[in-house]
Design a protein around this motif. Sequence first.
Motif, short mmCIF file in Angstrom:
data_model
loop_
_atom_site.label_atom_id
_atom_site.label_comp_id
_atom_site.label_asym_id
_atom_site.label_seq_id
_atom_site.Cartn_x
_atom_site.Cartn_y
_atom_site.Cartn_z
N CYS A 111 0.84 -1.20 0.00
CA CYS A 111 0.00 0.00 0.00
C CYS A 111 0.88 1.25 0.00
N LEU A 112 0.50 2.22 -0.81
CA LEU A 112 1.15 3.53 -0.79
C LEU A 112 0.24 4.49 -0.04
N TRP A 113 0.77 5.11 0.99
CA TRP A 113 0.01 6.06 1.81
C TRP A 113 0.53 7.46 1.50
N GLU A 114 -0.30 8.29 0.92
CA GLU A 114 0.14 9.63 0.53
C GLU A 114 -0.54 10.70 1.37
N GLY A 115 -0.24 11.96 1.05
CA GLY A 115 -0.77 13.08 1.82
C GLY A 115 -2.27 13.21 1.76
N ILE A 128 -4.72 16.23 -3.14
CA ILE A 128 -5.26 15.07 -3.82
C ILE A 128 -4.82 14.96 -5.27
N ASP A 129 -4.69 16.08 -5.96
CA ASP A 129 -4.24 16.03 -7.35
C ASP A 129 -2.80 15.56 -7.46
N SER A 130 -1.93 16.06 -6.57
CA SER A 130 -0.53 15.64 -6.63
C SER A 130 -0.40 14.16 -6.27
N CYS A 131 -1.23 13.69 -5.35
CA CYS A 131 -1.22 12.27 -5.01
C CYS A 131 -1.66 11.43 -6.21
N CYS A 132 -2.68 11.92 -6.89
CA CYS A 132 -3.16 11.24 -8.09
C CYS A 132 -2.05 11.17 -9.14
N ASP A 133 -1.35 12.30 -9.35
CA ASP A 133 -0.21 12.34 -10.29
C ASP A 133 0.84 11.30 -9.90
N ASN A 134 1.13 11.22 -8.62
CA ASN A 134 2.17 10.32 -8.13
C ASN A 134 1.79 8.86 -8.37
N TYR A 135 0.53 8.52 -8.09
CA TYR A 135 0.08 7.15 -8.30
C TYR A 135 0.12 6.77 -9.78
N ILE A 136 -0.27 7.71 -10.63
CA ILE A 136 -0.25 7.44 -12.07
C ILE A 136 1.18 7.27 -12.57
N SER A 137 2.09 8.15 -12.09
CA SER A 137 3.49 8.07 -12.53
C SER A 137 4.15 6.77 -12.04
N ILE A 157 -13.84 17.71 -8.05
CA ILE A 157 -12.54 17.08 -7.76
C ILE A 157 -12.65 15.56 -7.85
N ASN A 158 -13.70 15.02 -7.25
CA ASN A 158 -13.89 13.57 -7.24
C ASN A 158 -14.02 13.01 -8.66
N MET A 159 -14.80 13.69 -9.48
CA MET A 159 -14.98 13.23 -10.86
C MET A 159 -13.68 13.32 -11.64
N ARG A 160 -12.91 14.37 -11.37
CA ARG A 160 -11.63 14.53 -12.08
C ARG A 160 -10.65 13.40 -11.72
N ILE A 161 -10.59 13.06 -10.43
CA ILE A 161 -9.71 11.98 -9.99
C ILE A 161 -10.10 10.68 -10.66
N CYS A 162 -11.39 10.37 -10.64
CA CYS A 162 -11.86 9.11 -11.22
C CYS A 162 -11.60 9.07 -12.73
N GLU A 163 -11.83 10.17 -13.40
CA GLU A 163 -11.60 10.22 -14.85
C GLU A 163 -10.12 9.99 -15.18
N ARG A 164 -9.24 10.58 -14.38
CA ARG A 164 -7.81 10.42 -14.64
C ARG A 164 -7.35 8.99 -14.40
N MET A 165 -7.86 8.36 -13.37
CA MET A 165 -7.51 6.96 -13.11
C MET A 165 -8.02 6.07 -14.24
N GLU A 166 -9.22 6.36 -14.69
CA GLU A 166 -9.80 5.57 -15.78
C GLU A 166 -8.99 5.73 -17.06
N GLU A 167 -8.58 6.96 -17.35
CA GLU A 167 -7.76 7.20 -18.54
C GLU A 167 -6.41 6.50 -18.45
N ALA A 168 -5.88 6.40 -17.23
CA ALA A 168 -4.59 5.73 -17.03
C ALA A 168 -4.72 4.21 -16.99
#
Length: 364
Positions: A111-115, A128-137, A157-168
């Motif tokens: 498990c990765l635990w981020e900010g 949350i956005d930087s954490c999302c970037d980190n997980y994707i990278s 924000i929630n929809m943006r996070i989900c969309e980015r994960m889906e795209e990745a």
Amino acid sequence: METKSSYKSIYSIVKKDILNGTFPTGSLLPTELTLADQYSVSRPTIAKVYNQLQTEGYITKKKGLGTIVNYKQTSQTLTFGLLLPGAGESEIFSIINDQLLKQSEKCNFKCLWEGATASNANIRRELIDSCCDNYISKKVDGVFFSPLERVADANEINMRICERMEEAGIPLILIDRDIFKFPKRSNFDIVCLDNFSAGCIMAQHLIDQGCTNIHFFHRPDSAYSVDMRLIGIKEVMLQNKLPFNLSDVHCGNPEDTNFVKQMQIIPGKTGIICANDSTAAVLMSSLTDIGWKISSDLLICAYDNMKYSMHLKHSLTSFKQPCEEIANVSVELMFRRINDKSAYPVTVNLAGEIVIRDSSKFME
């Protein structure tokens, strides 16, 4: 009739044998009749076990051929990212976090635990956005995400996070709530408390205590899970032929005594259901300052069963969430999603339980 424990224990054994390679990918499982004889249970019990494993993507039942193992073992340790509130925001997420960690040791993943596990909602919003970037990278194998709440732009924000994960192409499991308000539904797997049932149970409890005038109190920008509890409350009030309308729903700051004064209190007949324990604790203080007496003039209850709830001046009746089971099922769904990314999204509503204390009992 077979006991629930029979089904659960056999399910656990067969699943473990699939995960550890006793039944390798592409192999046939024993027939339902064979396994029923082995465990001295009925054939429908084994059918239920196989149906559950098929729903989770571990096996496929093919007519005329048998039950084939789909699960592919990997020597590589999977890594999952966590986007969950910290203990300071709610104890339920602390318990879920801890249980996910236990599952990581048992099921061999990291498990990765981020900010984004920060206790303050606004801090999470910034991170949350930087954490999302980190997980994707880092190309994590999946993400457990409890949508942000209590900030004005949380939905976007929630929809943006989900969309980015889906795209990745990263599998994502939603914990505690969806990113859309009912009846809309996202295309992600969701694991949560059965909030509709929880609302029904709380309302019926207050009615059983003699309350005919019930209010619901929540803070602005609350999670969509709160809406489902409210729907349950409305349903029970309707079933009991008791009035309940918009004037009985209060969205505001429980510290604001002027706002709290707007609630119509009928001594001996009023019950208040709060969206969570922290709201209830503050509201009880405000009501007392105004001059109302808990357990004499009115009853009050809430959700989450925080540790401090039993130590308040009036010990608080609260609804306990199945936190450990939420974590366990989330892990199961994650592996199902990894094995079959095209699997149809499911919602798992888990039962909780009411913990009755002094705040919802009228004094003799």
